[in-house]
Write an enzyme that holds these catalytic residues in place. Sequence first.
Site, short mmCIF file in Angstrom:
data_model
loop_
_atom_site.label_atom_id
_atom_site.label_comp_id
_atom_site.label_asym_id
_atom_site.label_seq_id
_atom_site.Cartn_x
_atom_site.Cartn_y
_atom_site.Cartn_z
NE ARG A 34 -2.52 -1.73 3.27
CZ ARG A 34 -2.91 -1.66 4.54
NH1 ARG A 34 -3.80 -0.78 4.92
NH2 ARG A 34 -2.39 -2.49 5.43
CD GLN A 92 9.09 -13.93 6.86
OE1 GLN A 92 9.00 -12.70 6.93
NE2 GLN A 92 8.18 -14.73 7.40
CG ASP A 122 4.86 -1.50 9.93
OD1 ASP A 122 4.93 -1.85 11.13
OD2 ASP A 122 4.06 -2.01 9.13
CG ASN A 247 -0.36 -0.35 7.21
OD1 ASN A 247 0.51 -1.22 7.26
ND2 ASN A 247 -1.23 -0.17 8.18
CE LYS A 370 32.87 26.25 -3.63
NZ LYS A 370 33.56 25.67 -4.78
CB SER A 424 29.90 48.12 -7.16
OG SER A 424 29.40 48.64 -5.97
C1 UD1 Z 1 -0.41 -8.59 13.83
C2 UD1 Z 1 -0.89 -9.50 14.95
C3 UD1 Z 1 -2.18 -8.95 15.54
C4 UD1 Z 1 -1.96 -7.53 16.02
C5 UD1 Z 1 -1.38 -6.68 14.91
C6 UD1 Z 1 -0.97 -5.32 15.46
C7 UD1 Z 1 -0.20 -11.74 14.28
C8 UD1 Z 1 -0.65 -13.06 13.76
N1 UD1 Z 1 -1.13 -10.83 14.42
O1 UD1 Z 1 -1.40 -8.65 12.82
O2 UD1 Z 1 -2.63 -9.75 16.61
O3 UD1 Z 1 -3.18 -6.98 16.49
O4 UD1 Z 1 -0.21 -7.28 14.35
O5 UD1 Z 1 -0.56 -4.48 14.44
O6 UD1 Z 1 0.96 -11.58 14.58
N2 UD1 Z 1 5.90 -9.49 8.90
C9 UD1 Z 1 7.04 -10.14 8.49
N3 UD1 Z 1 6.93 -11.36 7.93
C10 UD1 Z 1 5.74 -11.97 7.77
C11 UD1 Z 1 4.58 -11.31 8.19
C12 UD1 Z 1 4.68 -10.07 8.76
O7 UD1 Z 1 8.14 -9.61 8.61
O8 UD1 Z 1 5.73 -13.11 7.26
C13 UD1 Z 1 6.00 -8.16 9.49
C14 UD1 Z 1 5.34 -7.12 8.62
O9 UD1 Z 1 6.28 -6.48 7.76
C15 UD1 Z 1 4.77 -6.13 9.63
C16 UD1 Z 1 4.57 -6.96 10.89
O10 UD1 Z 1 5.31 -8.14 10.71
O11 UD1 Z 1 5.69 -5.10 9.95
C17 UD1 Z 1 3.11 -7.26 11.18
O12 UD1 Z 1 2.58 -8.03 10.14
P1 UD1 Z 1 1.08 -7.88 9.67
O13 UD1 Z 1 0.82 -8.84 8.58
O14 UD1 Z 1 0.73 -6.47 9.40
O15 UD1 Z 1 0.29 -8.38 10.98
P2 UD1 Z 1 -1.24 -8.14 11.29
O16 UD1 Z 1 -2.04 -9.00 10.45
O17 UD1 Z 1 -1.53 -6.69 11.25
CA CA Z 2 -0.72 -4.79 10.28
#
Ligand code: UD1
Ligand code: CA
Length: 471
Positions: A34, A92, A122, A247, A370, A424
């Site tokens: 996004r 990852q 983030d 986001n 400068k 000048s």
């Molecule tokens: C997650 C939590 C949720 C919480 C929310 C708060 C889980 C399953 N859920 O949900 O309970 O309320 O955060 O914001 O953890 N990321 C990785 N690798 C991955 C997946 C995610 O590095 O495979 C990182 C993303 O870049 C991001 C963060 O982890 O910075 C959170 O991932 P995101 O998918 O946004 O989690 P939510 O579904 O929002």
């Molecule tokens: Ca999230």
Amino acid sequence: MMRKSDILYIIKLVEGCGLTMIKAIILAAGKGTRMKSNIPKVMHKVNGMPMLVRIFNTLSQVGISTENLITVLGDKKEYIIKNISEISYVVQEEQLGTGHAVKIAKKYFENFDGGVIITYGDAPLIKKSTYEKLIFDFNKGQSGAVIVTTHLENPFGYGRVIKNAQGEVERVVEEKDASVQEKKITEINTGLYCINAKKLAYYIEQVKNNNVKNEYYLTDVVELMYQAGEGVSTLEIEEFEQMVGVNDKVQLAEVSEVLRREKNRELMESGVILIDPSHTYIEESVQIGQDTVVYPNTFITGDTHIGTNTVILEGSRIENSKIGSHVKIKSSVIEESIVEDYSDVGPFAHLRPLAHLKEHVHVGNFVEVKKSTLEKGVKCGHLTYIGDASVGEGTNIGCGTITCNYDGKKKYQTIIGKNNFIGSDTKFVAPVKTGDNVLVGAGTVLNRDIPSDCLVVGRPALTVKENYFKK
Ligand code: UD1
Ligand code: CA
């Protein structure tokens, strides 16, 4: 001034911290679709600093140095690695969920006697004090994990915290997996945790992906730990604002605004006068002294220090510069330069890198300087270019004067002595030098060195033909 409650808190913190060591994992592998950007999300700047760097800084303030910090990278990792030299990371390749991301970092904490903080790349607004409270709670409790939660009027989209009758955390359920009843719960998982390292390493292996999203949820560790009687407690925070994740570019601007507001407030509390703080853009790294006044629509960035009782008028941009006290900067651009006490610059002047104005220097409108030093009391009022030069104390430089410092290949020095009076429209054809007390007539092209105490006039002879117009 510190309040008594702060001091007590610090004492508790020091006691609480005991010997427990803390590491941290930053999850930053997500695609950030996004954001609609070629730059990785976590490298976008909030009030001038990449989000990830800001998180590193906050963590280092609570004692988690880079060697105890591991970042999980995925999408656009090359850019991040190239731009943050001190980063240690794991990759990852496929984003299979927050649990999967933590598992990939396992070798960094599986043999570690202490706690692991897990936070998102983030979420750059999380405060130092929140990390401190989290560490404190982790240390004080017998808990294997502390999960940071908050109550939201509209909890949509977040994982809900399910507690048993005793108020212990049983599990976290994601929006998509939650029942109608569970969706009514307003206590949400913020995504920030501190978990016993060895227990985390053990339970993360058992997390499955049998949920609606087919992802490996880090939150499942909570449930596994509860079932095993490991004890999970919550740290409930009130200011949710600090937990917001970025986001898209709307949120990026919102987060920057929060940081600017905080910085401006801090400055005003320490005695700086901001005429209109909502339109003043000052990065966190900037220091400004008491009673200095900053007018709106001004950008002050990087490693900039400004003294006391200085005035920065509207529309100025000051980057990585040192500005003294009792200085006046009028609607000018200053980059990597030094302006000492009682000097004034502008309006509409440009100090380019390595300009050094000593005390009581006057640089007026449409002047560019400068890589030059203007000694004490130099005056240079209008429409002048001074590059690769040094100008001696008390010298006055007339309007339209230029140092011709470049022959298309190389740059050359101009050295002007003390107490010169430069007429000048003088051109200094560098390399060239004048002694002290030299008077230069207007329009002179100065292309050889001039000893002290001379008068120099070098302008084309005037040709006057009378009664020429009719012809
Ligand atoms: C997650 C939590 C949720 C919480 C929310 C708060 C889980 C399953 N859920 O949900 O309970 O309320 O955060 O914001 O953890 N990321 C990785 N690798 C991955 C997946 C995610 O590095 O495979 C990182 C993303 O870049 C991001 C963060 O982890 O910075 C959170 O991932 P995101 O998918 O946004 O989690 P939510 O579904 O929002
Ligand atoms: Ca999230």
